[in-house]
Design a protein around this motif. Structure first.
Motif, PDB file in Angstrom:
ATOM      1  N   ALA A  79       0.857  -1.188   0.000  1.00 36.41           N
ATOM      2  CA  ALA A  79       0.000   0.000   0.000  1.00 36.41           C
ATOM      3  C   ALA A  79       0.893   1.239   0.000  1.00 36.41           C
ATOM      4  N   LEU A  80       0.885   1.959  -1.105  1.00 34.54           N
ATOM      5  CA  LEU A  80       1.745   3.138  -1.245  1.00 34.54           C
ATOM      6  C   LEU A  80       0.983   4.395  -0.821  1.00 34.54           C
ATOM      7  N   VAL A  81       1.578   5.141   0.138  1.00 35.41           N
ATOM      8  CA  VAL A  81       0.978   6.392   0.607  1.00 35.41           C
ATOM      9  C   VAL A  81       1.896   7.534   0.170  1.00 35.41           C
ATOM     10  N   PRO A  82       1.552   8.240  -0.928  1.00 33.61           N
ATOM     11  CA  PRO A  82       2.405   9.346  -1.386  1.00 33.61           C
ATOM     12  C   PRO A  82       2.033  10.661  -0.680  1.00 33.61           C
ATOM     13  N   ALA A  93      -4.313   6.475  -1.001  1.00 32.73           N
ATOM     14  CA  ALA A  93      -3.304   5.412  -1.013  1.00 32.73           C
ATOM     15  C   ALA A  93      -3.622   4.421  -2.118  1.00 32.73           C
ATOM     16  N   MET A  94      -2.587   3.892  -2.742  1.00 29.18           N
ATOM     17  CA  MET A  94      -2.744   2.882  -3.795  1.00 29.18           C
ATOM     18  C   MET A  94      -2.451   1.528  -3.168  1.00 29.18           C
ATOM     19  N   VAL A  95      -3.470   0.662  -3.116  1.00 32.51           N
ATOM     20  CA  VAL A  95      -3.336  -0.579  -2.357  1.00 32.51           C
ATOM     21  C   VAL A  95      -3.448  -1.798  -3.264  1.00 32.51           C
ATOM     22  N   GLY A  96      -2.927  -2.931  -2.743  1.00 28.32           N
ATOM     23  CA  GLY A  96      -3.137  -4.225  -3.385  1.00 28.32           C
ATOM     24  C   GLY A  96      -2.537  -4.342  -4.772  1.00 28.32           C
ATOM     25  N   GLY A  97      -2.883  -5.459  -5.431  1.00 29.29           N
ATOM     26  CA  GLY A  97      -2.498  -5.668  -6.821  1.00 29.29           C
ATOM     27  C   GLY A  97      -3.492  -4.964  -7.713  1.00 29.29           C
ATOM     28  N   ASP A  98      -3.020  -4.222  -8.680  1.00 32.94           N
ATOM     29  CA  ASP A  98      -3.887  -3.364  -9.485  1.00 32.94           C
ATOM     30  C   ASP A  98      -3.588  -3.627 -10.962  1.00 32.94           C
ATOM     31  N   ARG A  99      -4.563  -4.218 -11.643  1.00 29.59           N
ATOM     32  CA  ARG A  99      -4.329  -4.596 -13.049  1.00 29.59           C
ATOM     33  C   ARG A  99      -3.943  -3.407 -13.931  1.00 29.59           C
ATOM     34  N   PRO A 131       5.049  -1.134  -4.866  1.00 29.06           N
ATOM     35  CA  PRO A 131       5.046   0.329  -4.823  1.00 29.06           C
ATOM     36  C   PRO A 131       5.832   0.986  -5.955  1.00 29.06           C
ATOM     37  N   VAL A 132       6.984   0.409  -6.344  1.00 28.64           N
ATOM     38  CA  VAL A 132       7.765   1.035  -7.416  1.00 28.64           C
ATOM     39  C   VAL A 132       6.958   1.072  -8.718  1.00 28.64           C
ATOM     40  N   THR A 133       6.157   0.041  -8.948  1.00 31.49           N
ATOM     41  CA  THR A 133       5.308  -0.003 -10.146  1.00 31.49           C
ATOM     42  C   THR A 133       4.200   1.041 -10.066  1.00 31.49           C
ATOM     43  N   LYS A 134       3.647   1.223  -8.877  1.00 34.96           N
ATOM     44  CA  LYS A 134       2.596   2.227  -8.694  1.00 34.96           C
ATOM     45  C   LYS A 134       3.138   3.638  -8.938  1.00 34.96           C
ATOM     46  N   LEU A 135       4.414   3.850  -8.571  1.00 37.21           N
ATOM     47  CA  LEU A 135       5.037   5.150  -8.863  1.00 37.21           C
ATOM     48  C   LEU A 135       5.113   5.385 -10.371  1.00 37.21           C
ATOM     49  N   ARG A 136       5.475   4.344 -11.112  1.00 39.76           N
ATOM     50  CA  ARG A 136       5.551   4.465 -12.572  1.00 39.76           C
ATOM     51  C   ARG A 136       4.172   4.775 -13.150  1.00 39.76           C
ATOM     52  N   TRP A 137       3.132   4.072 -12.625  1.00 42.40           N
ATOM     53  CA  TRP A 137       1.766   4.313 -13.091  1.00 42.40           C
ATOM     54  C   TRP A 137       1.365   5.769 -12.809  1.00 42.40           C
ATOM     55  N   LEU A 138       1.724   6.244 -11.613  1.00 44.16           N
ATOM     56  CA  LEU A 138       1.389   7.614 -11.202  1.00 44.16           C
ATOM     57  C   LEU A 138       2.035   8.634 -12.147  1.00 44.16           C
ATOM     58  N   ALA A 139       3.318   8.422 -12.440  1.00 38.85           N
ATOM     59  CA  ALA A 139       4.038   9.349 -13.321  1.00 38.85           C
ATOM     60  C   ALA A 139       3.414   9.402 -14.712  1.00 38.85           C
ATOM     61  N   ASP A 157       4.150   2.244   7.833  1.00 35.97           N
ATOM     62  CA  ASP A 157       4.972   3.433   8.088  1.00 35.97           C
ATOM     63  C   ASP A 157       4.075   4.623   8.449  1.00 35.97           C
ATOM     64  N   TRP A 158       2.996   4.785   7.658  1.00 33.41           N
ATOM     65  CA  TRP A 158       2.094   5.924   7.840  1.00 33.41           C
ATOM     66  C   TRP A 158       1.375   5.836   9.179  1.00 33.41           C
TER      67      TRP A 158
END
Length: 482
Positions: A79-82, A93-99, A131-139, A157-158
């Motif tokens: 779960a990525l909390v930017p 937050a972007m959570v779980g596996g996301d197709r 999370p690294v993949t979610k960052l790429r999706w976000l960008a 962490d949050w």
């Protein structure tokens, strides 16, 4: 005698256990579901982190935490909390596996030079959940939000940061960091260049604490331990060590084991995680476990898995030659993303419901045994196997698992081992802070109450069933494991 609390913030609920510091006995517990109303226009994989705090507050109601000296926090992984520069969430937050992130994962793999480059860099190949993949999706998809990202946290962490009153210092632990795709369990350092590769710019990353270190103390004097991801907390709560593996039976399956060193795997089948004790947790995932059982039950018109199990017990090992390769969703182990399941060995005498039911259980367990063999093939010792998940209680699973896995099988009594593991971490940090525990040796808590199953005389029969499965797999997908 003191008391500590462990918090399990799962995707759907918060559970808190309060434990005796010395023995680990659960003294009281609280539970609350996360608020169910998602923000309008958001996807299921977008969650407002405030929901986690709201259910935490509800679960801790009624004086549950009275007298507690320390708290450990475990939470859902990936779960990525930017956050922005002021510490506010840039987006949910972007959570779980996301197709929707699958394309981003493929982009990242190519951008670094392939699967082997990623495995060598951080011990895992990007998947849609990382999370690294979610960052790429976000960008790529929300460039304005991506530009505002200044700090990257995960769920535990949050929550730790919130409990401590949002201090300047942000922390995480080895377990949580090892699942990000930008921290290496092998080297113990961040790869900030991979954050930049994914997001387009640098961001602040939390300090990685040691297993027995505290993240801080609340204004009220409550010690907060480092926290960790749910997988690491569950392993710690179960009390597994060297020679132990855990097979988890969900819709998909996973096999993990404790190992003294990180395992880089260029095939991408092994994800090299760190555990909550300073050791390592190599994990191999299958896409198909209980979903193969549910599919078979539906095909046979049966109401539930208990009925499927009863039917399977009327057959015999090997299911009269019927073999199910349970790759219903494609498969990750072996890497066959676009394949389908296969039913082989159909003869007139094998075309009976009980043989299909038996083949479903054997196919699921043989698929997980294949995953175990990936770890064994890399030198991981497996003397006993903890079997987790509601399906572990089914008689057809318990009858076949020891001989198919070729090891002692332990079926722990149902308990929230994730929350118990978080509490054990809190007890460790508290003991170290008081000078009563060694930072290299966790508190010795009572192990999980469990049923122990031995392969015994059935071992040879089970290995013959494995050979039957392997022969069909090799014929259908030659060289899949090479």
């Amino acid at each position: 005698m003191g008391i500590v609390a462990g918090l399990d913030s799962s995707p759907d609920f918060t559970r808190i256990v309060v434990c005796d510091t010395d023995t680990g006995a659960v003294l009281r517990q609280g539970y609350a579901p996360h608020p169910v109303d998602p923000p309008e226009g958001t996807r299921p994989s977008d969650v407002d982190p405030q929901a986690w705090l709201l259910s935490l507050g509800e679960a801790a109601g009624g004086g549950l935490l009275e007298g507690v000296q320390a708290i450990g926090v475990s939470a859902q992984q990936n779960a990525l909390v930017p956050l922005d520069a002021q510490g506010n969430t840039v987006r949910p937050a972007m959570v779980g596996g996301d197709r929707r992130a699958q394309v981003a994962a493929a982009d990242l793999v190519d951008a670094l030079g392939g699967r082997e480059a990623w495995a060598h860099a951080v011990g895992c190949v990007p998947q849609s959940a990382h999370p690294v993949t979610k960052l790429r999706w976000l960008a790529k998809n929300e460039p304005e939000n991506a530009r505002r990202v200044a700090v990257l946290l995960q769920a535990h962490d949050w929550l730790v940061w919130q409990l401590l009153g949002r201090p300047v210092r942000r922390t995480t632990d080895r377990g949580g960091a090892s699942g990000t795709g930008y921290w290496s369990a092998a080297t113990g350092v961040y790869r900030s260049d991979l954050v930049e590769l994914a997001l387009g710019h640098q961001a602040m990353l939390p300090e990685v604490l040691g297993p027995a270190e505290a993240a801080g103390t609340t204004p009220e004097g409550l010690l907060i331990s480092a926290g960790t991801g749910e997988t690491m907390a569950a392993a710690f709560g179960l009390g597994i060590g060297l020679g132990d593996a855990v097979v988890s039976l969900g819709a998909s399956g996973s096999v993990m084991a404790v190992h003294p060193e990180a395992l880089a795997d260029q095939s991408g089948m092994i994800t090299s995680l760190a555990d909550a004790t300073g050791m390592h947790l190599p994990v191999v995932t299958t896409l198909n476990a209980v979903r193969a059982l549910r599919g078979t039950a539906e095909l046979l018109g049966l109401p539930d898995l208990e009925t499927l199990s009863e039917l399977a017990m009327k057959s015999t090992p090997g299911a009269h030659g019927l073999v199910l390769l349970p790759y219903l969703e494609g498969e990750r182990t072996p890497n066959l993303p676009h394949t389908a399941g296969t039913l082989a060995g159909l003869r007139r005498e094998s075309m009976k419901p009980e043989h299909l039911a038996r083949a479903a259980f054997e196919g699921m367990l043989c698929g997980l045994a294949d995953a175990l063999d990936v770890l064994r093939g890399r030198g991981v010792e497996v003397r006993r196997i903890f079997l987790l998940g509601p399906a572990a209680e089914l008689p057809a699973v318990q009858a076949a698992a020891p001989s198919l896995f070729g090891a002692q099988v332990v079926v722990p009594q149902p308990a929230d081992y994730t929350a118990i593991g978080a509490a054990r971490q809190a007890a460790w940090a508290l003991g170290v802070s008081q000078g009563t525990l060694d930072p290299r040796t966790p508190p010795a808590w009572q192990g999980a109450a469990a049923q122990v199953l031995e392969p015994g005389e059935e071992l040879a029969v089970g290995q013959a069933v494995r050979q039957q499965f392997t022969a069909v797999r090799e014929q259908t997908h030659p060289g899949a494991f090479q």
